[in-house]
Design an enzyme around this catalytic site. Structure first.
Site, mmCIF file in Angstrom:
data_model
loop_
_atom_site.group_PDB
_atom_site.id
_atom_site.type_symbol
_atom_site.label_atom_id
_atom_site.label_comp_id
_atom_site.label_asym_id
_atom_site.label_seq_id
_atom_site.Cartn_x
_atom_site.Cartn_y
_atom_site.Cartn_z
ATOM 1 N N CYS A 152 -23.338 -3.851 0.189
ATOM 2 C CA CYS A 152 -22.088 -2.884 0.228
ATOM 3 C C CYS A 152 -22.677 -1.475 -0.343
ATOM 4 O O CYS A 152 -22.380 -0.299 0.476
ATOM 5 C CB CYS A 152 -20.962 -3.314 -0.214
ATOM 6 S SG CYS A 152 -21.179 -3.529 -2.022
ATOM 7 N N CYS A 211 -13.406 3.385 8.030
ATOM 8 C CA CYS A 211 -14.830 2.792 8.241
ATOM 9 C C CYS A 211 -14.662 1.377 7.746
ATOM 10 O O CYS A 211 -14.032 0.875 6.768
ATOM 11 C CB CYS A 211 -15.548 3.539 7.262
ATOM 12 S SG CYS A 211 -17.321 3.035 7.231
ATOM 13 N N CYS A 247 -23.523 1.966 2.507
ATOM 14 C CA CYS A 247 -22.540 3.275 2.670
ATOM 15 C C CYS A 247 -23.377 4.450 3.534
ATOM 16 O O CYS A 247 -24.474 4.920 2.869
ATOM 17 C CB CYS A 247 -21.946 3.593 1.495
ATOM 18 S SG CYS A 247 -20.905 4.899 1.449
ATOM 19 N N CYS A 283 -18.568 -1.375 4.443
ATOM 20 C CA CYS A 283 -18.977 -1.869 3.346
ATOM 21 C C CYS A 283 -18.329 -3.362 3.317
ATOM 22 O O CYS A 283 -18.631 -4.068 2.426
ATOM 23 C CB CYS A 283 -18.490 -1.074 1.890
ATOM 24 S SG CYS A 283 -16.740 -1.002 1.856
ATOM 25 N N CYS A 335 -16.283 9.232 0.908
ATOM 26 C CA CYS A 335 -16.011 7.876 1.375
ATOM 27 C C CYS A 335 -15.345 8.507 2.884
ATOM 28 O O CYS A 335 -14.313 9.265 3.158
ATOM 29 C CB CYS A 335 -14.927 7.017 0.819
ATOM 30 S SG CYS A 335 -14.557 5.587 1.778
ATOM 31 N N CYS A 387 -20.240 -11.337 -7.001
ATOM 32 C CA CYS A 387 -20.973 -10.370 -6.404
ATOM 33 C C CYS A 387 -22.534 -10.538 -6.709
ATOM 34 O O CYS A 387 -23.398 -10.523 -6.155
ATOM 35 C CB CYS A 387 -20.653 -8.984 -6.553
ATOM 36 S SG CYS A 387 -19.156 -8.472 -5.671
ATOM 37 N N ASP A 423 0.645 -1.333 0.034
ATOM 38 C CA ASP A 423 0.009 0.001 -0.019
ATOM 39 C C ASP A 423 1.023 1.272 0.144
ATOM 40 O O ASP A 423 0.582 2.290 0.440
ATOM 41 C CB ASP A 423 -0.860 -0.060 1.446
ATOM 42 C CG ASP A 423 -1.923 0.927 0.891
ATOM 43 O OD1 ASP A 423 -2.456 1.266 0.001
ATOM 44 O OD2 ASP A 423 -2.644 1.335 2.238
ATOM 45 N N CYS A 464 -20.691 -7.704 3.849
ATOM 46 C CA CYS A 464 -20.477 -8.435 2.813
ATOM 47 C C CYS A 464 -20.557 -9.650 3.010
ATOM 48 O O CYS A 464 -19.984 -10.137 3.947
ATOM 49 C CB CYS A 464 -18.988 -8.217 2.176
ATOM 50 S SG CYS A 464 -18.460 -9.172 0.724
#
Length: 462
Positions: free
Chosen positions: A195, A242, A199, A245, A215, A189, A134, A249
């Site tokens: 999800c 957060c 939100c 979402c 977001c 999905c 990341d 799932c």
């Protein structure tokens, strides 16, 4: 020197604690035009580094000219929040921190083991073994999908079919000629949109397209200017990141397994009162090795104030204009809100101005719907409060209800509170738009509050 195979690399990845490993090449990603479009419409917000890195992100060969392969690993950070377990509700109280940030910083934890994997490649003749977790100019999720580890869900997260999405993605760019895995080409999905609907800020412009500027993860981590009141009102207790979402799932509900990495274990949560009293040295000592260090003390304070206000706005959304009644156990979070609300505005962007605006806007919209919002000064000296649902008598009609009281207990599940508040908000706003349609709020409130209290009693019976 023995030749290192793809199976050898995967075996070492498993030994290091990674839950999945796949290998792909460094050819350009297939959805480069989608990245350009996403940046062009402004969904990246203030993350200008994404614009600077765009060319490299679309073509991994530009990130490392020697590399021909990408080793991709998944690192689980999932710690189940078991109902009834000691401290299970602690992290559910505002200010809330996303699960990935509750332990040691993943850049350190995952990064150390990713460097060990890169060292194995170097020891077997790799001229380059460049690890990123990341941090690099690469599209980790696209590479993970191409390495066969999962698909990109409608919430833009990588979903592994046997793991879910509570994972970090690490990559190592290398020139070793390792065997490549087939891509994961299925979209599992289906018609699910849990999800997207869950939100709180409506951050998904469409499935798999996230408007980062809406977001909560972006707002609480990336955004330095004040958070706009309409979005602050929807923070639902989140002060850093957060999980919504991910949490809703079905693939996480069914398949997520606990992490085996001790460093990801949650540390004790931080409260607003603790942050208000903390100095920079205390912040560094408490959070210096965590992801929270990135935002710094002042911004975390700002976020925590708004987070507590947003939850209390759910608990006190429909309130009679009278002094709140005394109840035990609710004071900890509500007292913090009162202190913030009644404090004079501080430096620009510290959260207090946004809170004042938030309360004014909530009050105006509810008054238009025939409801009233409690003022912070009307909380009693202990900071305890009751949620009062009150419709104006002119609009109650034949429905026998002038006030419904719900204990704003500190331990009440945020999910239950969120469902109650959202349903009532929808009907109150509908009435405000069309006063001629008649009042459904009192009757609906009575039914929802009854269900809410029944759930709460069932969950809290000895």
């Amino acid at each position: 020197m023995a030749t290192l195979t793809a199976d050898d690399v995967k075996a070492e990845a498993a030994r290091l604690g990674f839950v999945a490993c796949g290998i792909t090449d460094t050819s350009p990603i297939p959805h480069a035009d989608a990245l350009d479009r996403w940046l062009r419409v402004g969904h990246a917000g203030t993350m200008r580094y994404l614009h600077r890195q765009a060319k490299k992100r679309k073509d991994p060969r530009l990130a490392d000219a020697l590399a021909t392969r990408v080793v991709v690993v998944l690192d689980s950070y999932h710690v189940p929040e078991a109902a009834g377990a000691p401290g299970a509700d602690a992290h559910d109280a505002a200010p809330r921190v996303a699960r990935y940030a509750r332990g040691e910083d993943y850049h350190r934890v995952t990064g150390r083991r990713l460097e060990a994997l890169a060292a194995l490649l170097t020891a077997h003749g790799a001229r380059t073994a460049r690890p990123y977790v990341d941090t690099g100019p690469v599209q980790e999720r696209e590479l993970a999908q191409r390495a066969g580890l999962g698909w990109i869900g409608k919430n833009t997260m990588l979903i592994a079919p046997t793991l879910g999405s509570w994972t970090f993605i690490g990559v190592v760019l290398t020139d070793l000629p390792l065997a490549i895995d087939p891509p994961f080409d299925l979209d599992r999905c289906g018609s699910c949109r849990l999800c997207l609907d869950a939100c709180p800020t409506d951050a998904f412009a469409e499935p798999r397209v996230l408007d980062a500027t809406r977001c909560l993860s972006y707002l609480t981590i990336e955004q330095k200017p004040p958070i706009a009141p309409p979005l602050a009102a929807r923070m639902e207790g989140w002060a850093f990141g957060c999980d919504i979402c991910n949490a809703v799932c079905p693939w996480n509900v069914r398949f997520a397994a606990p992490t085996a990495i001790p460093a990801f274990a949650p540390r004790p949560p931080v409260g607003l009162a603790e942050l208000e009293a903390m100095d920079e040295a205390g912040f560094a000592e408490r959070f210096g090795d965590t992801a929270l260090a990135r935002v710094g003390l002042e911004r975390l304070r700002r976020n925590a104030r708004l987070a507590v206000a947003s939850v209390t706005a759910l608990l006190l959304l429909w309130a009679a204009p009278a002094r709140a009644q005394e109840l035990p156990n609710a004071g900890a979070s509500l007292a913090g809100l009162r202190r913030v609300q009644l404090a004079p505005p501080g430096a620009e962007g510290d959260g207090r101005d946004s809170l004042a605006t938030l309360w004014r806007e909530l009050g105006d919209s509810l008054r238009r719907a025939g409801l009233a919002l409690v003022a912070p000064s009307e909380l009693d000296a202990s900071g305890d409060a009751v949620l009062h649902l009150r419709a104006s008598r002119q609009r109650v009609g034949a429905v026998s209800m002038s006030r419904v009281q719900v204990a704003a207990e500190q331990g009440v599940s945020l999910a239950r509170t969120r469902g109650l508040a959202r349903a009532l908000t929808w009907h109150a706003e509908a009435e405000a738009r069309d006063p001629t349609r008649g009042s459904a709020v009192p009757l609906l409130a009575r039914r929802l509050v009854g269900r809410f209290l029944a759930d709460w009693r069932a969950a809290n019976q000895p």
